[in-house]
Design a protein around this motif. Structure first.
Motif, mmCIF file in Angstrom:
data_model
loop_
_atom_site.group_PDB
_atom_site.id
_atom_site.type_symbol
_atom_site.label_atom_id
_atom_site.label_comp_id
_atom_site.label_asym_id
_atom_site.label_seq_id
_atom_site.Cartn_x
_atom_site.Cartn_y
_atom_site.Cartn_z
ATOM 1 N N GLY A 171 31.768 5.503 -26.222
ATOM 2 C CA GLY A 171 30.431 4.969 -26.511
ATOM 3 C C GLY A 171 30.066 3.843 -25.556
ATOM 4 O O GLY A 171 28.959 3.797 -25.011
ATOM 5 N N ALA A 192 29.619 9.390 -31.134
ATOM 6 C CA ALA A 192 30.894 9.067 -30.486
ATOM 7 C C ALA A 192 31.834 8.378 -31.474
ATOM 8 O O ALA A 192 32.529 7.412 -31.141
ATOM 9 C CB ALA A 192 30.639 8.178 -29.274
ATOM 10 N N ALA A 211 30.979 2.551 -31.364
ATOM 11 C CA ALA A 211 31.026 1.637 -30.206
ATOM 12 C C ALA A 211 32.450 1.551 -29.671
ATOM 13 O O ALA A 211 33.000 0.468 -29.465
ATOM 14 C CB ALA A 211 30.517 0.261 -30.631
ATOM 15 N N ILE A 252 27.056 0.185 -39.676
ATOM 16 C CA ILE A 252 26.541 1.486 -40.099
ATOM 17 C C ILE A 252 26.229 1.498 -41.598
ATOM 18 O O ILE A 252 25.415 2.293 -42.061
ATOM 19 C CB ILE A 252 27.495 2.622 -39.697
ATOM 20 C CG1 ILE A 252 26.768 3.966 -39.736
ATOM 21 C CG2 ILE A 252 28.739 2.618 -40.589
ATOM 22 C CD1 ILE A 252 27.389 5.029 -38.904
HETATM 23 N N1 LIG Z 1 37.371 8.971 -24.828
HETATM 24 C C1 LIG Z 1 37.417 10.192 -24.378
HETATM 25 O O1 LIG Z 1 37.686 10.426 -23.204
HETATM 26 C C2 LIG Z 1 37.181 11.355 -25.299
HETATM 27 C C3 LIG Z 1 37.563 12.603 -24.885
HETATM 28 C C4 LIG Z 1 37.327 13.697 -25.716
HETATM 29 C C5 LIG Z 1 36.727 13.506 -26.952
HETATM 30 N N2 LIG Z 1 36.357 12.270 -27.355
HETATM 31 C C6 LIG Z 1 35.730 12.122 -28.643
HETATM 32 O O2 LIG Z 1 34.693 11.164 -28.579
HETATM 33 C C7 LIG Z 1 34.670 10.393 -29.786
HETATM 34 C C8 LIG Z 1 34.824 8.928 -29.423
HETATM 35 O O3 LIG Z 1 36.007 8.733 -28.709
HETATM 36 P P1 LIG Z 1 36.543 7.292 -28.273
HETATM 37 O O4 LIG Z 1 37.600 7.516 -27.277
HETATM 38 O O5 LIG Z 1 35.385 6.417 -27.902
HETATM 39 O O6 LIG Z 1 37.164 6.790 -29.653
HETATM 40 P P2 LIG Z 1 37.341 5.295 -30.143
HETATM 41 O O7 LIG Z 1 38.319 5.320 -31.234
HETATM 42 O O8 LIG Z 1 37.579 4.405 -28.974
HETATM 43 O O9 LIG Z 1 35.897 4.931 -30.732
HETATM 44 C C9 LIG Z 1 35.431 5.360 -31.960
HETATM 45 C C10 LIG Z 1 34.529 4.263 -32.544
HETATM 46 O O10 LIG Z 1 33.935 4.775 -33.741
HETATM 47 C C11 LIG Z 1 34.002 3.755 -34.726
HETATM 48 N N3 LIG Z 1 33.948 4.371 -36.046
HETATM 49 C C12 LIG Z 1 34.980 4.900 -36.767
HETATM 50 N N4 LIG Z 1 34.504 5.397 -37.930
HETATM 51 C C13 LIG Z 1 33.162 5.162 -37.933
HETATM 52 C C14 LIG Z 1 32.121 5.413 -38.878
HETATM 53 N N5 LIG Z 1 32.365 6.029 -40.036
HETATM 54 N N6 LIG Z 1 30.881 5.044 -38.564
HETATM 55 C C15 LIG Z 1 30.612 4.413 -37.389
HETATM 56 N N7 LIG Z 1 31.559 4.113 -36.457
HETATM 57 C C16 LIG Z 1 32.810 4.508 -36.738
HETATM 58 C C17 LIG Z 1 35.284 3.016 -34.450
HETATM 59 O O11 LIG Z 1 35.264 1.727 -35.020
HETATM 60 C C18 LIG Z 1 35.284 3.001 -32.917
HETATM 61 O O12 LIG Z 1 34.602 1.885 -32.417
HETATM 62 C C19 LIG Z 1 35.810 10.926 -30.653
HETATM 63 O O13 LIG Z 1 35.286 11.870 -31.553
HETATM 64 C C20 LIG Z 1 36.717 11.615 -29.671
HETATM 65 O O14 LIG Z 1 37.421 12.678 -30.248
HETATM 66 C C21 LIG Z 1 36.581 11.182 -26.544
#
Ligand SMILES: NC(=O)c1ccc[n+]([C@@H]2O[C@H](COP(=O)([O-])OP(=O)(O)OC[C@H]3O[C@@H](n4cnc5c(N)ncnc54)[C@H](O)[C@@H]3O)[C@@H](O)[C@H]2O)c1
Ligand SMILES: NC(=O)c1ccc[n+]([C@@H]2O[C@H](COP(=O)([O-])OP(=O)(O)OC[C@H]3O[C@@H](n4cnc5c(N)ncnc54)[C@H](O)[C@@H]3O)[C@@H](O)[C@H]2O)c1
Lengths: 202, 202
Positions: free
Chosen positions: B91, B145, B87, B130
């Motif tokens: 997400g 995500a 989240a 989770i």
């Molecule tokens: N935001 C972007 O524009 C972007 C771009 C490229 C790739 N990504 C990829 O998308 C994914 C999400 O990115 P984001 O920007 O939302 O990151 P974020 O850090 O904002 O969100 C990640 C979420 O996952 C949760 N989390 C961490 N470990 C967890 C677990 N074991 N089980 C369940 N939840 C868990 C965290 O608490 C957090 O809420 C990442 O893998 C990132 O590499 C994002």
């Protein structure tokens, strides 16, 4: 001319080789690359052949050297400045993502038309009013994250500001001059395709 | 077996035909489809041929009929329940996006491991811990995500919950059983490819 599917695989090889380098692996075989990327070893060798000779006969591919060559091809060592258009949910997620910086990518401006958002902070930037455009922006890349119904007009405005490449999230086909590079990312399409394969496996 | 590039173009045709229908157009030619999607008219005809005969000789393609057929092929009339894992910024943007509902897609659960987020609202849903998994979830689709370093373990957990299709945003290759449908969306790759084309036009 290098085929587009080959270009699209280069970042995958780069990421995979970066992992090997992190784990102090000096030489890899194309089979090892295949296992880590899910691509065929013959595909890897073929893709690289467009850029010259890399492998050492009977030994494999030197990881550091290959990483530098791919970084050079993809210009990953250079800094790329970008402007975000649309400071909504998706725009904010993109702006906050630290991973883009690894590719030398930096957001320098963010524009929106919502009076309540203009002047607010988004990350380290202050949201600017799109009405202040056009003016020449010192950026080469634009990220288009406005609603679909204003995608076309906003993209034309971006071009007037000197932007030469656009990452378009709106799902709308943009009609822009030939020399503007456009890359469309349509999350709705990805979902629709996932559902198709889920059902057809059913 | 229908080629993957053909499947990937179907949502584009669907969106384009929906526009025509909205504008009360009854019959379109493949050339008109070509202009609106940026794809070749011959490609459109070829793609459709995999699904049967649609055009009326000398007249064109009946918009409503073709829309219904594509919706049927892509199962867009059905409801698809999905769970979001992670989240975070991305997400949240996905969950808030109203456009997915047009494809019959509905988020029913969202999971995170951050104690400060668990119990909070995200859209209409309450973020679940989770750690309460695995349990069988009444969903067929999972959106991944979470951070890249927990992508693999989280995806295996999703499969244990009965999820059969995963939209993976983490940029990590998932190793899952053959019968699980995986679609990878890598925003970093898209950016790297955009930069390559910008420079090579240079
Ligand atoms: N935001 C972007 O524009 C972007 C771009 C490229 C790739 N990504 C990829 O998308 C994914 C999400 O990115 P984001 O920007 O939302 O990151 P974020 O850090 O904002 O969100 C990640 C979420 O996952 C949760 N989390 C961490 N470990 C967890 C677990 N074991 N089980 C369940 N939840 C868990 C965290 O608490 C957090 O809420 C990442 O893998 C990132 O590499 C994002
Ligand atoms: N969020 C997603 O998961 C998702 C999924 C698929 C597609 N998209 C597409 O991505 C784009 C952004 O989506 P979102 O979820 O961030 O939407 P959003 O509504 O949260 O954000 C859109 C932003 O654009 C701004 N805006 C509106 N008109 C503008 C204009 N003329 N000039 C400048 N700014 C303007 C709004 O004020 C808002 O801040 C949309 O085109 C959407 O269809 C998003």
């Amino acid at each position: 001319k290098i085929p587009e599917p080959t270009i699209e695989r280069l970042p995958l090889y780069f990421r995979c080789l970066s992992e090997f380098k992190k784990n102090d692996v000096a030489i890899v075989s194309s089979e090892e690359i295949a296992v880590h990327t899910g691509l065929k070893a013959s595909q890897f060798r073929k893709d690289l052949s467009y850029f010259g000779e890399f492998g050492i006969q009977g030994l494999g591919y030197p990881v550091s050297h290959l990483l530098d060559r791919i970084a050079g091809i993809m210009q990953l060592n250079k800094k790329h400045r970008a402007a975000l258009f649309g400071a909504g949910n998706l725009g904010a997620a993109l702006l906050h993502y630290p991973g883009f910086a690894n590719w030398g990518f930096k957001f320098t401006n963010v524009f929106d038309n919502d009076a309540e958002k203009v002047g607010q902070k988004l990350g380290e930037l202050t949201i600017e009013n799109i009405a202040s455009l056009p003016r020449m922006l010192d950026v080469s890349i634009g990220i288009l994250a406005v609603p679909a119904n204003v995608a076309d007009e906003t993209s034309r405005l971006m071009v007037k500001c000197g932007i030469k490449a656009i990452l378009n999230f709106t799902g709308t086909k943009l009609s822009l001059p030939e020399d503007i590079v456009i890359r469309n990312v349509d999350l709705t399409n990805e979902l629709a395709i996932l559902i198709y394969y889920l059902i057809s496996r059913g």
